[in-house]
Design an enzyme around this catalytic site. Structure first.
Site, PDB file in Angstrom:
ATOM      1  N   ASP A 113      12.167   2.372  23.553  1.00  0.00           N
ATOM      2  CA  ASP A 113      12.809   3.132  22.488  1.00  0.00           C
ATOM      3  C   ASP A 113      14.325   3.011  22.518  1.00  0.00           C
ATOM      4  O   ASP A 113      14.960   2.799  21.489  1.00  0.00           O
ATOM      5  CB  ASP A 113      12.386   4.607  22.523  1.00  0.00           C
ATOM      6  CG  ASP A 113      12.600   5.275  23.874  1.00  0.00           C
ATOM      7  OD1 ASP A 113      13.003   4.601  24.851  1.00  0.00           O
ATOM      8  OD2 ASP A 113      12.337   6.487  23.973  1.00  0.00           O
ATOM      9  N   ILE A 114      14.935   3.128  23.706  1.00  0.00           N
ATOM     10  CA  ILE A 114      16.396   3.183  23.773  1.00  0.00           C
ATOM     11  C   ILE A 114      16.907   2.556  25.066  1.00  0.00           C
ATOM     12  O   ILE A 114      16.262   2.650  26.108  1.00  0.00           O
ATOM     13  CB  ILE A 114      16.904   4.643  23.651  1.00  0.00           C
ATOM     14  CG1 ILE A 114      18.435   4.692  23.517  1.00  0.00           C
ATOM     15  CG2 ILE A 114      16.396   5.497  24.797  1.00  0.00           C
ATOM     16  CD1 ILE A 114      18.969   6.058  23.087  1.00  0.00           C
ATOM     17  N   ASP A 116      19.959   3.322  27.204  1.00  0.00           N
ATOM     18  CA  ASP A 116      21.038   4.283  27.385  1.00  0.00           C
ATOM     19  C   ASP A 116      21.906   3.744  28.519  1.00  0.00           C
ATOM     20  O   ASP A 116      22.672   2.814  28.321  1.00  0.00           O
ATOM     21  CB  ASP A 116      20.462   5.673  27.677  1.00  0.00           C
ATOM     22  CG  ASP A 116      21.503   6.777  27.683  1.00  0.00           C
ATOM     23  OD1 ASP A 116      22.719   6.477  27.784  1.00  0.00           O
ATOM     24  OD2 ASP A 116      21.123   7.952  27.606  1.00  0.00           O
ATOM     25  N   THR A 120      16.702   2.421  34.435  1.00  0.00           N
ATOM     26  CA  THR A 120      15.258   2.224  34.432  1.00  0.00           C
ATOM     27  C   THR A 120      14.922   0.818  33.959  1.00  0.00           C
ATOM     28  O   THR A 120      14.133   0.108  34.594  1.00  0.00           O
ATOM     29  CB  THR A 120      14.568   3.269  33.528  1.00  0.00           C
ATOM     30  OG1 THR A 120      14.884   4.576  34.017  1.00  0.00           O
ATOM     31  CG2 THR A 120      13.060   3.079  33.513  1.00  0.00           C
ATOM     32  N   LYS A 144      22.503   3.175  22.890  1.00  0.00           N
ATOM     33  CA  LYS A 144      23.474   4.269  22.840  1.00  0.00           C
ATOM     34  C   LYS A 144      24.871   3.695  23.075  1.00  0.00           C
ATOM     35  O   LYS A 144      25.090   2.905  23.990  1.00  0.00           O
ATOM     36  CB  LYS A 144      23.145   5.330  23.881  1.00  0.00           C
ATOM     37  CG  LYS A 144      23.957   6.597  23.690  1.00  0.00           C
ATOM     38  CD  LYS A 144      23.548   7.693  24.646  1.00  0.00           C
ATOM     39  CE  LYS A 144      22.316   8.411  24.157  1.00  0.00           C
ATOM     40  NZ  LYS A 144      22.048   9.624  24.962  1.00  0.00           N
ATOM     41  N   ASP A 173      12.419  11.686  23.220  1.00  0.00           N
ATOM     42  CA  ASP A 173      11.925  13.063  23.229  1.00  0.00           C
ATOM     43  C   ASP A 173      13.018  14.102  23.408  1.00  0.00           C
ATOM     44  O   ASP A 173      14.091  13.814  23.929  1.00  0.00           O
ATOM     45  CB  ASP A 173      10.890  13.244  24.348  1.00  0.00           C
ATOM     46  CG  ASP A 173      11.519  13.222  25.725  1.00  0.00           C
ATOM     47  OD1 ASP A 173      11.563  14.270  26.384  1.00  0.00           O
ATOM     48  OD2 ASP A 173      11.985  12.146  26.165  1.00  0.00           O
TER      49      ASP A 173
END
Length: 189
Positions: A113-114, A116, A120, A144, A173
């Site tokens: 999804d992203i 940042d 991870t 981001k 989320d």
């Protein structure tokens, strides 16, 4: 629209839409065209690894868009997290599920999804390389905008940019809520 979970409603009231569903759909379609240029002529389908849970909505849309572009993929998933339901990541990566398909000599497309800070994703990419993947590329719905990204990691394919704020929706989320919102929201400061 109101949801039965008060925390999500409160978050939506304190948020602005960063990208609506149409903007996201257009970005996914455009990204699929770029990815197709990389994989269209491959004899073996790339291993399309969805990073759960956040990557699921984007991965589904991207996989279908790749099919529209004439690119077949082999599905796999992994679940690795540093967040465990929190708003900031811990130091250690927790593996909840590793891919069962052998990665040796495969072209791998990690889908999330992203991106940042990237800690991870960097650990996941290195793990794939350690498993003998021939090539590891990263596709994310959003990046981001800030200067805190871990050294050595960047997305190869990016759909959209989001501000340096707490963002949620479209896989991201708000305390494990709102992943299935069609838009991306940012909490106001």
């Amino acid at each position: 629209m109101s949801y039965p979970r008060p925390a999500l409603n409160e978050a939506l009231e304190r948020s602005d839409v960063v990208h609506d569903a149409n903007t996201i759909a257009d970005a996914v379609k455009e990204m699929a065209a770029h990815i197709a240029d990389e994989y269209r002529d491959d004899v073996q389908a790339p291993l399309f690894i969805t990073v759960m849970n956040g990557g699921m909505p984007f991965a589904a849309d991207l996989a279908m868009a790749l099919g529209d572009e004439g690119v077949d993929v082999e599905f796999e998933y992994l679940h690795a997290t540093r967040y465990r339901g929190e708003t900031s990541g811990g130091a250690r990566l927790a593996w909840l599920h590793r891919p069962q398909t052998a990665l040796r000599d495969r072209r791998v497309l990690l889908v999330d999804d992203i991106l940042d800070e990237g800690h991870t994703m960097l650990a996941v990419k290195r793990w794939c390389e350690d498993q003998g993947a021939a090539d590891v590329r990263i596709a994310v719905a959003a990046v981001k905008l800030h200067d805190r990204c871990a050294e050595g990691i960047e997305a190869d394919f990016v759909g959209l940019e989001v501000p340096d704020a707490y963002v949620f929706g479209y896989g991201m989320d708000y305390h494990e809520q709102g992943r299935n919102l069609r838009a991306i929201y940012a909490l106001r400061n």
